[in-house]
Motif scaffolding. Structure first.
Motif, mmCIF file in Angstrom:
data_model
loop_
_atom_site.group_PDB
_atom_site.id
_atom_site.type_symbol
_atom_site.label_atom_id
_atom_site.label_comp_id
_atom_site.label_asym_id
_atom_site.label_seq_id
_atom_site.Cartn_x
_atom_site.Cartn_y
_atom_site.Cartn_z
ATOM 1 N N SER A 76 14.903 17.932 18.059
ATOM 2 C CA SER A 76 15.323 16.484 18.405
ATOM 3 C C SER A 76 14.362 15.515 18.050
ATOM 4 N N MET A 77 13.065 15.989 18.102
ATOM 5 C CA MET A 77 12.012 15.003 17.806
ATOM 6 C C MET A 77 11.556 14.751 16.565
ATOM 7 N N VAL A 78 12.200 15.608 15.718
ATOM 8 C CA VAL A 78 11.709 15.374 14.296
ATOM 9 C C VAL A 78 11.834 13.930 13.699
ATOM 10 N N ASN A 79 12.984 13.280 13.683
ATOM 11 C CA ASN A 79 12.865 11.866 13.430
ATOM 12 C C ASN A 79 12.122 10.931 13.952
ATOM 13 N N LYS A 80 11.834 11.195 15.244
ATOM 14 C CA LYS A 80 10.951 10.297 16.114
ATOM 15 C C LYS A 80 9.398 10.611 15.301
ATOM 16 N N VAL A 81 9.054 11.625 15.266
ATOM 17 C CA VAL A 81 7.896 12.086 14.504
ATOM 18 C C VAL A 81 7.678 11.233 13.396
ATOM 19 N N GLU A 82 8.730 11.376 12.485
ATOM 20 C CA GLU A 82 8.643 10.856 11.037
ATOM 21 C C GLU A 82 8.473 9.188 11.169
ATOM 22 N N LYS A 83 9.411 8.638 12.050
ATOM 23 C CA LYS A 83 9.411 7.222 12.133
ATOM 24 C C LYS A 83 7.803 6.801 12.822
ATOM 25 N N ALA A 84 7.435 7.397 13.611
ATOM 26 C CA ALA A 84 6.034 7.061 13.957
ATOM 27 C C ALA A 84 4.876 7.309 12.977
ATOM 28 N N ILE A 85 5.027 8.125 12.090
ATOM 29 C CA ILE A 85 4.197 8.292 10.802
ATOM 30 C C ILE A 85 4.584 7.003 10.009
ATOM 31 N N ARG A 86 5.545 6.668 9.673
ATOM 32 C CA ARG A 86 6.001 5.668 8.856
ATOM 33 C C ARG A 86 5.475 4.370 9.466
ATOM 34 N N GLU A 87 5.471 4.308 10.551
ATOM 35 C CA GLU A 87 4.917 2.926 11.348
ATOM 36 C C GLU A 87 3.528 2.892 11.735
ATOM 37 N N ILE A 100 9.832 20.804 9.959
ATOM 38 C CA ILE A 100 8.386 20.812 9.084
ATOM 39 C C ILE A 100 8.547 19.303 8.308
ATOM 40 N N ILE A 101 7.657 18.578 8.756
ATOM 41 C CA ILE A 101 7.409 17.214 7.964
ATOM 42 C C ILE A 101 6.055 17.389 7.046
ATOM 43 N N MET A 102 6.123 17.307 5.850
ATOM 44 C CA MET A 102 5.121 17.276 4.969
ATOM 45 C C MET A 102 4.467 16.059 4.746
ATOM 46 N N LEU A 103 3.279 15.748 4.632
ATOM 47 C CA LEU A 103 2.689 14.623 4.128
ATOM 48 C C LEU A 103 1.628 14.454 3.207
ATOM 49 N N PRO A 104 2.289 14.525 1.979
ATOM 50 C CA PRO A 104 1.555 14.491 0.823
ATOM 51 C C PRO A 104 0.471 13.281 0.725
ATOM 52 N N ILE A 105 -0.961 13.609 0.534
ATOM 53 C CA ILE A 105 -2.007 12.523 0.655
ATOM 54 C C ILE A 105 -2.272 12.152 -0.835
ATOM 55 N N PRO A 106 -1.643 10.644 -1.154
ATOM 56 C CA PRO A 106 -1.944 10.472 -2.573
ATOM 57 C C PRO A 106 -3.398 10.113 -2.446
ATOM 58 N N GLU A 107 -3.615 10.101 -4.133
ATOM 59 C CA GLU A 107 -5.240 9.669 -4.752
ATOM 60 C C GLU A 107 -5.284 8.173 -4.243
ATOM 61 N N LEU A 108 -6.513 8.024 -3.755
ATOM 62 C CA LEU A 108 -6.713 6.837 -3.545
ATOM 63 C C LEU A 108 -7.367 5.853 -4.907
ATOM 64 N N ASN A 109 -7.004 4.614 -4.816
ATOM 65 C CA ASN A 109 -7.384 4.056 -6.195
ATOM 66 C C ASN A 109 -8.644 3.111 -5.961
ATOM 67 N N GLU A 110 -9.175 2.497 -6.644
ATOM 68 C CA GLU A 110 -10.449 1.623 -6.282
ATOM 69 C C GLU A 110 -10.218 0.644 -5.321
ATOM 70 N N GLU A 111 -9.302 -0.011 -5.572
ATOM 71 C CA GLU A 111 -8.889 -1.120 -4.779
ATOM 72 C C GLU A 111 -8.804 -0.712 -3.256
ATOM 73 N N ARG A 112 -7.938 0.301 -3.158
ATOM 74 C CA ARG A 112 -7.683 0.838 -1.650
ATOM 75 C C ARG A 112 -9.004 1.195 -1.098
ATOM 76 N N ARG A 113 -9.766 1.963 -2.041
ATOM 77 C CA ARG A 113 -11.115 2.414 -1.378
ATOM 78 C C ARG A 113 -11.909 1.209 -0.808
ATOM 79 N N LYS A 114 -12.146 0.354 -1.652
ATOM 80 C CA LYS A 114 -12.948 -0.855 -1.158
ATOM 81 C C LYS A 114 -12.173 -1.465 0.052
ATOM 82 N N GLU A 115 -10.821 -1.450 0.334
ATOM 83 C CA GLU A 115 -10.386 -1.750 1.592
ATOM 84 C C GLU A 115 -10.635 -0.917 2.570
ATOM 85 N N LEU A 116 -10.629 0.258 2.439
ATOM 86 C CA LEU A 116 -10.992 0.984 3.587
ATOM 87 C C LEU A 116 -12.475 0.859 3.950
ATOM 88 N N THR A 117 -13.438 0.639 2.741
ATOM 89 C CA THR A 117 -14.882 0.452 3.533
ATOM 90 C C THR A 117 -14.801 -0.803 4.209
#
Length: 187
Positions: A76-87, A100-117
């Motif tokens: 019963s918690m699956v949808n709540k966990v998914e919602k928490a990750i999305r938000e 099971i909730i799978m979270l594929p980690i996308p490759e970071l582009n240069e712009e996103r890397r600069k934002e994260l720094t």
């Protein structure tokens, strides 16, 4: 009274360690393009009427370098966990497979890397501010003791101790930031 004054530098140090621990937790939540279970630590799920960390509603695994899975224990918690990750603002699109909730980690582009720094730099600045606030607390204690009769030599000694401690921790923050920014920019 002045002879009895001794600033609790261990307490200041312990509190500054707390600021460093908080910084490390915030850094762990920043994605670097590699999967890590610690990236989900700040995500809270509304479970059974209260906010709960994800690792307390399911098992978090990293089966491969670009995938995080969460095996939710209560169906019963699956949808709540998914919602928490999305938000959560992690920028990850969860995929459902039963409990099971799978979270594929996308490759970071240069712009996103600069934002994260920049985000990492903000986290580091918050840690520096916390450390400086603790320095101010220590200096206030010294000023109070001075008003109660602390000698000028003792005052200078304790002020130097507090400043040295502060400088040490600010340096640790700067080193942690530099390491994290290199990790983020690494392709």
């Amino acid at each position: 009274m002045s002879e009895d004054f001794e600033l609790d530098t261990n307490d200041l140090s312990r509190r500054m360690d707390g600021a460093m621990a908080n910084l490390k937790t915030e850094f762990a939540s920043l994605r670097t393009g590699r999967a890590s279970s610690s990236m989900l630590e700040p995500v809270m799920v509304e479970a059974y009427g209260q906010m709960t960390p994800i690792n307390q509603v399911g098992t978090v695994n990293v089966p491969e370098p670009r995938m995080v899975t969460i095996n939710v224990w209560d169906k019963s918690m699956v949808n709540k966990v998914e919602k928490a990750i999305r938000e959560s603002g992690l920028g990850i699109n969860p995929q459902m497979n039963g409990t099971i909730i799978m979270l594929p980690i996308p490759e970071l582009n240069e712009e996103r890397r600069k934002e994260l720094t920049k985000v990492a730099a903000q986290y580091a600045e918050h840690a520096r501010v916390s450390i400086r606030n603790l320095r101010r607390d220590g200096m206030d204690q010294i000023k109070k003791a001075k008003a109660d009769g602390l000698s000028e030599d003792d005052q200078k000694f304790w002020e130097t101790e507090v400043q040295d401690l502060t400088d040490t921790y600010i340096k640790k923050v700067d080193q942690a930031l530099e390491t994290k920014q290199q990790e983020i920019m690494q392709v």
